[in-house]
Write a protein that holds these residues in place. Structure first.
Motif, mmCIF file in Angstrom:
data_model
loop_
_atom_site.group_PDB
_atom_site.id
_atom_site.type_symbol
_atom_site.label_atom_id
_atom_site.label_comp_id
_atom_site.label_asym_id
_atom_site.label_seq_id
_atom_site.Cartn_x
_atom_site.Cartn_y
_atom_site.Cartn_z
ATOM 1 N N PRO A 1 -2.922 -2.045 -8.245
ATOM 2 C CA PRO A 1 -3.061 -0.614 -7.946
ATOM 3 C C PRO A 1 -1.707 0.008 -7.623
ATOM 4 N N TRP A 2 -1.477 1.191 -8.156
ATOM 5 C CA TRP A 2 -0.234 1.912 -7.888
ATOM 6 C C TRP A 2 -0.401 2.696 -6.591
ATOM 7 N N PRO A 3 0.424 2.450 -5.584
ATOM 8 C CA PRO A 3 0.244 3.092 -4.273
ATOM 9 C C PRO A 3 0.821 4.509 -4.227
ATOM 10 N N GLY A 4 0.255 5.384 -4.997
ATOM 11 C CA GLY A 4 0.738 6.759 -5.051
ATOM 12 C C GLY A 4 -0.005 7.518 -6.119
ATOM 13 N N GLN A 5 0.509 8.689 -6.446
ATOM 14 C CA GLN A 5 -0.108 9.494 -7.490
ATOM 15 C C GLN A 5 -0.003 8.779 -8.827
ATOM 16 N N ALA B 1 8.700 10.444 -5.363
ATOM 17 C CA ALA B 1 8.142 10.190 -4.028
ATOM 18 C C ALA B 1 9.237 10.096 -2.973
ATOM 19 N N GLY B 2 10.490 10.368 -3.373
ATOM 20 C CA GLY B 2 11.590 10.316 -2.431
ATOM 21 C C GLY B 2 11.982 8.913 -2.029
ATOM 22 N N VAL B 3 11.715 7.942 -2.906
ATOM 23 C CA VAL B 3 11.997 6.539 -2.613
ATOM 24 C C VAL B 3 13.045 6.023 -3.592
ATOM 25 N N ALA B 4 13.990 5.270 -3.106
ATOM 26 C CA ALA B 4 15.014 4.691 -3.977
ATOM 27 C C ALA B 4 14.378 3.705 -4.951
ATOM 28 N N ALA B 5 14.909 3.642 -6.144
ATOM 29 C CA ALA B 5 14.384 2.735 -7.161
ATOM 30 C C ALA B 5 14.511 1.285 -6.696
ATOM 31 N N PRO B 6 13.598 0.424 -7.116
ATOM 32 C CA PRO B 6 13.632 -0.977 -6.668
ATOM 33 C C PRO B 6 14.769 -1.759 -7.302
ATOM 34 N N SER C 1 0.802 -1.220 0.000
ATOM 35 C CA SER C 1 0.000 0.000 0.000
ATOM 36 C C SER C 1 0.835 1.269 0.000
ATOM 37 N N ASP C 2 2.163 1.171 0.005
ATOM 38 C CA ASP C 2 3.001 2.368 -0.069
ATOM 39 C C ASP C 2 4.209 2.077 -0.948
ATOM 40 N N LEU C 3 4.800 3.154 -1.499
ATOM 41 C CA LEU C 3 5.885 3.004 -2.461
ATOM 42 C C LEU C 3 7.154 2.447 -1.825
#
Length: 320
Positions: free
Chosen positions: A262-266, A214-219, A184-186
């Motif tokens: 579902p994409w958990p973000g914008q 979103a300020g998250v490191a790429a997977p 549910s979150d990026l």
């Protein structure tokens, strides 16, 4: 200096190899060599010298290169001016496109355009984003259709090229059937395995940007592949998740080979953009194609959205 000789000279200068240049201009290697020699004889100077890494331009070749580019551009503009003065919306056009756009958008659309404009012959070249740009700069294609990087609008745009976004393609998070729900979150999503294209590709840029914004490191990536088709197959086999334009996997989603999570973000979108060279006089045939693409290539639901673009986008319509 015949434009044909100048075009061959520029291709040899770009590829630094007679064989690759011959393939690009669709001539035999001997013909390319003959054309270069004819140009050198006409100018009275050697244009290339051989080195360990290929053909290098001599000082004379370096001096000729920008002038040759200008002469070919003027040759095209002269032809366009004559066609415009004679009100001729005929001739031939070459379209360049990413493979996904060519198959999912242009292939269904082009027959209708050709039926409405039977005097215009349209050819298509499929290439990656970098190659499309080079083809545009070299005049080998008249217009390119690609997904635009969003940072182009922040100062990286080439002023020699005009561009217009004609659709906003939705990006979708896809997985193999039965893989389960997405986090549910990026931040949690970024801990899962992903499949993507190589660095530098527009599709890889979309994935990295979606997390970076979103300020998250790429997977972590389990595979880097060269096409959207390969991504879809690997995802369907359970190798990992993928973030791709919906139009690229619509068939696989409809067949049940992939499922959308579902994409958990914008919601993320990719701007589908057409790009062409700025000219003082635009060929009438190109004007017809650009206008038709602007009005009919985007889905109906997107046309109403695009009609309310800000004034800065409206000003670009004057280029058509």
């Amino acid at each position: 200096m015949h434009p044909r000789l100048l075009k061959t000279f520029l291709e040899v200068a770009r590829s630094r190899n007679i064989t690759r240049a011959a393939e690009a201009v669709h001539l035999a290697q001997s013909s390319v060599s003959d054309q270069v020699q004819s140009l050198e004889a006409e100018l009275g100077a050697a244009l290339f010298t051989r080195s360990k890494t290929g053909l290098d331009l001599t000082p004379a070749g370096l001096a000729l290169k920008p002038i040759a580019e200008d002469l070919l551009r003027l040759d095209g503009e002269a032809r366009a001016a004559v066609q415009a003065a004679a009100a001729q919306a005929s001739g031939s056009l070459t379209i360049g496109a990413l493979e996904t756009i060519a198959s999912a958008r242009l292939a269904p659309w082009l027959p209708g355009f050709q039926a409405r404009h039977p005097d215009i012959t349209v050819r298509m070249k499929v290439a990656d984003s970098g190659a499309l740009r080079r083809l545009l700069e070299d005049g080998d294609i008249d217009v390119g259709f690609c997904f635009e990087r969003r940072d182009v609008s922040k100062g990286a745009a080439d002023e020699r090229l005009a561009r217009r976004t004609i659709a906003a393609e939705t990006l979708v998070l896809v997985a193999a059937p039965g893989q389960g729900a997405a986090p549910s979150d990026l931040a949690a999503l970024a801990t899962l395995r992903f499949v993507a294209t190589e660095p530098g590709c527009i599709y890889r840029h979309m994935l990295d940007t979606a997390f970076a914004e979103a300020g998250v490191a790429a997977p972590r990536l389990v595979a880097e592949v060269g096409s959207i088709g390969a991504i879809a197959q690997l995802v369907a086999a359970g190798a990992g998740l993928g973030l791709v334009p919906r139009l690229a996997v619509s068939g696989a989603l409809a067949r049940g080979d992939l499922v959308e999570l579902p994409w958990p973000g914008q919601m993320q979108t990719a701007p589908l953009t057409m790009i062409w060279r700025r000219r003082r006089v635009q060929p009438p045939a190109l004007g017809q194609l650009l206008a038709a693409a602007r009005e009919t290539l985007a889905p109906v639901s997107e046309r109403s959205q695009l009609s309310s673009e800000p004034e800065s986008a409206n000003r670009s319509k004057a280029l058509l």
